[in-house]
Design an enzyme around this catalytic site. Sequence first.
Site, mmCIF file in Angstrom:
data_model
loop_
_atom_site.group_PDB
_atom_site.id
_atom_site.type_symbol
_atom_site.label_atom_id
_atom_site.label_comp_id
_atom_site.label_asym_id
_atom_site.label_seq_id
_atom_site.Cartn_x
_atom_site.Cartn_y
_atom_site.Cartn_z
ATOM 1 N N LYS A 83 0.858 -1.192 0.000
ATOM 2 C CA LYS A 83 0.000 0.000 0.000
ATOM 3 C C LYS A 83 0.894 1.241 0.000
ATOM 4 C CE LYS A 83 -4.297 0.900 2.501
ATOM 5 N NZ LYS A 83 -4.859 0.789 3.857
HETATM 6 C C1 E4P Z 1 -8.170 1.728 3.945
HETATM 7 O O1 E4P Z 1 -7.406 0.979 3.417
HETATM 8 C C2 E4P Z 1 -7.940 2.381 5.242
HETATM 9 O O2 E4P Z 1 -7.194 1.507 6.058
HETATM 10 C C3 E4P Z 1 -9.220 2.671 5.979
HETATM 11 O O3 E4P Z 1 -10.353 2.273 5.264
HETATM 12 C C4 E4P Z 1 -9.282 4.021 6.574
HETATM 13 O O4 E4P Z 1 -10.490 4.160 7.269
HETATM 14 P P1 E4P Z 1 -10.742 5.306 8.327
HETATM 15 O O5 E4P Z 1 -11.028 6.575 7.604
HETATM 16 O O6 E4P Z 1 -11.935 4.836 9.098
HETATM 17 O O7 E4P Z 1 -9.504 5.410 9.186
#
Ligand code: E4P
Length: 217
Positions: A83
């Site tokens: 990522k």
């Molecule tokens: C996605 O890959 C992220 O880890 C995640 O969905 C972020 O979510 P949040 O805005 O609830 O922290």
Amino acid sequence: MEIFIDSADVAELRQTSATGLVDGVTTNPSLIAKSGRKMRDAIAEICSIIDGPVSAEAVATDVEGMLAEGRFLAAIASNVVVKLPLTEAGLMACRTLSGEGVPVNVTLCFSAVQALLAAKAGATFISPFIGRLDDAGLDGMELIREIRAVYDNYGFTTRILAASVRTTNHVKDAAIAGADCATIPAKVFQALYKHVLTDQGLEAFLKDWRSTGQSIL
Ligand code: E4P
């Protein structure tokens, strides 16, 4: 639509994956911090629980650092997806890693033009953050619709992974908008089963059944 769990909590991942309905996992530095574990150990254990893609996020902000971290993370298990953030450096690293056959999930996407660049950089997944846009008074789901249109216009195969999901309605609306996958907290996954009329209907059926005095077996 594929369902990923957004978590680095292995107990939660074992429980949700036991349903056979979980297709993958996403983590981020905040979730790893919350788990209290070393990144390598957490990702290795998650990959042993889930067969599908498991996103592990690099934290370097320069291209060389992202490449080094990305290659390290990708070596942990064959189902790791690296990522990377949607920055200039992130997209340059995405292009290189994708060229090496390492799948990349480009994260922190908040606009359709960012998603266009990620697709051009060869990303396997793009993660538009619905909930954070909604939190800011914008329309997160509109972004999913826009990215779907852009990708379909040009035949990009980058998969739209709806992220920052807060509610079951987000899951429904992302599916209607044509997201390929959604990554959701375990509590939202558990809530997908629930409907008050299911509970009421089951209670009534079982009450009537008991009145027959029968047993099926
Ligand atoms: C996605 O890959 C992220 O880890 C995640 O969905 C972020 O979510 P949040 O805005 O609830 O922290």
